[in-house]
Design an enzyme around this catalytic site. Sequence first.
Site, short mmCIF file in Angstrom:
data_model
loop_
_atom_site.label_atom_id
_atom_site.label_comp_id
_atom_site.label_asym_id
_atom_site.label_seq_id
_atom_site.Cartn_x
_atom_site.Cartn_y
_atom_site.Cartn_z
N SER A 162 28.10 25.98 22.15
CA SER A 162 27.71 25.36 20.71
C SER A 162 28.44 25.19 19.87
O SER A 162 29.88 25.15 20.01
CB SER A 162 28.07 27.90 20.23
OG SER A 162 27.51 27.41 18.97
N TYR A 175 31.45 35.56 17.22
CA TYR A 175 30.50 34.51 18.14
C TYR A 175 31.48 33.38 17.99
O TYR A 175 31.13 32.30 19.07
CB TYR A 175 29.22 34.79 17.73
CG TYR A 175 27.69 33.73 18.08
CD1 TYR A 175 28.03 33.91 19.82
CD2 TYR A 175 27.20 32.46 17.41
CE1 TYR A 175 26.84 32.71 20.19
CE2 TYR A 175 26.73 31.83 18.30
CZ TYR A 175 26.52 32.30 19.47
OH TYR A 175 24.53 30.98 20.27
P1 NAD Z 1 17.58 33.98 23.38
O1 NAD Z 1 18.06 35.93 22.66
O2 NAD Z 1 15.97 33.47 23.18
O3 NAD Z 1 18.17 34.33 25.10
C1 NAD Z 1 18.83 35.62 25.69
C2 NAD Z 1 18.46 35.98 26.44
O4 NAD Z 1 19.67 36.85 27.51
C3 NAD Z 1 17.61 36.75 26.79
O5 NAD Z 1 16.38 36.90 27.38
C4 NAD Z 1 18.55 38.10 26.47
O6 NAD Z 1 17.67 39.81 27.36
C5 NAD Z 1 19.75 38.13 27.56
N1 NAD Z 1 20.37 39.08 28.28
C6 NAD Z 1 21.06 40.22 27.05
N2 NAD Z 1 22.34 40.52 27.09
C7 NAD Z 1 22.70 40.44 28.46
C8 NAD Z 1 22.96 40.98 29.84
N3 NAD Z 1 24.21 41.78 28.67
N4 NAD Z 1 22.60 40.47 31.02
C9 NAD Z 1 21.15 39.92 31.25
N5 NAD Z 1 20.75 38.84 29.80
C10 NAD Z 1 20.92 39.30 28.97
O7 NAD Z 1 18.91 33.10 22.79
P2 NAD Z 1 18.81 31.94 23.46
O8 NAD Z 1 19.65 31.22 22.28
O9 NAD Z 1 17.79 31.56 24.34
O10 NAD Z 1 20.09 32.08 24.10
C11 NAD Z 1 20.89 30.91 25.58
C12 NAD Z 1 22.28 31.04 25.33
O11 NAD Z 1 22.18 29.71 24.39
C13 NAD Z 1 22.96 31.77 24.91
O12 NAD Z 1 24.01 32.17 25.68
C14 NAD Z 1 23.44 31.50 23.27
O13 NAD Z 1 24.50 32.04 22.71
C15 NAD Z 1 23.13 29.66 23.67
N6 NAD Z 1 23.41 29.13 22.50
C16 NAD Z 1 22.14 28.96 21.38
C17 NAD Z 1 21.83 28.27 20.63
C18 NAD Z 1 20.11 28.01 19.86
O14 NAD Z 1 20.60 27.64 18.52
N7 NAD Z 1 19.32 29.50 19.72
C19 NAD Z 1 23.21 27.65 19.58
C20 NAD Z 1 23.58 27.33 20.80
C21 NAD Z 1 23.36 28.00 21.83
#
Ligand code: NAD
Length: 279
Positions: A162, A175
């Site tokens: 991130s 985070y």
């Molecule tokens: P999201 O909340 O839509 O998806 C995260 C998923 O992880 C969810 O479906 C959730 O049920 C699942 N999850 C949570 N705990 C879990 C566990 N213990 N075991 C298995 N599954 C689990 O969020 P997203 O934004 O699509 O996130 C995806 C990745 O991208 C994450 O690692 C997040 O940190 C990273 N990220 C997101 C952004 C952003 O702007 N959205 C930016 C940088 C990084």
Amino acid sequence: MKLPLNVNLKDKVTVITGAGGVLCSAFAEALAQCGAKVAVLDINAEAAQKVADRITEKGDTAIAVPVNCLDAESLKAAHAIVAEKLGPCDILINGAGGNNPRGTTDDEQFDAAVEGIKTFFDLDPAGVRFVFDLNVIAALMTTQVFARDMIGRSGNILNISSMNAFRPLTKIPAYSGAKAAVSNFTQWLATYLAKSGIRVNAIAPGFFVTNQNRALLFTEDGKPTARTGKILAATPMNRFGEADELLGAFLFLLDDGAASFITGVVLPVDGGFSAYSGV
Ligand code: NAD
């Protein structure tokens, strides 16, 4: 969906965690479109099933596998299902992760005159630990279980870092620290596995509106928060990214032809956020 790159992943067994979520469901669909056999892993079984159904309805291969990436037994059970139904894992995407309000402060900077809010001094270490576990320990444990399949063959691991890994963002010390550790782990593991024919890289998304950050970015009635204003001002392209804009970097790093000599990189996809000093 028209993919930005044609990558041949025919019959590659691909395990993707957090694949019921916003970003990783887009990744799962793209992987399937490239010919991969996709195991859609998520703690939310219903969300995982919906993504797997969307893929199979198009005639591609996917199975939904419920898993808690923080539970060794659950990971082992998921591995057994994937091995039986699809075969040994060729590609692992560690996507499960995100922020949690328990690791978040209400203030950006400490002001002793302001009372009644959650400051750094009120943070519950257990909440901070949960965020580290979800982003770092989950990726480590999942890799221990699935990357063993790649030993003696070849493989590809992709983590999701991130922007806050490069410089911490206000309010989210847990985070930020956790994603810095994800980037560091990516480099460490890339070095460790390099002679085993396994490449390990990460993408570092800028700002994309998803379930895990929606409450920080928009009010309940859908209006942008002050934080959204700051993010957009600090993003030279002046907008949020769309999930499919991550696909070019994502598929490129998984392409054993185009990225054959690339391991241990953390590739920003951020509309210029990490390049801009703010001045
Ligand atoms: P999201 O909340 O839509 O998806 C995260 C998923 O992880 C969810 O479906 C959730 O049920 C699942 N999850 C949570 N705990 C879990 C566990 N213990 N075991 C298995 N599954 C689990 O969020 P997203 O934004 O699509 O996130 C995806 C990745 O991208 C994450 O690692 C997040 O940190 C990273 N990220 C997101 C952004 C952003 O702007 N959205 C930016 C940088 C990084």
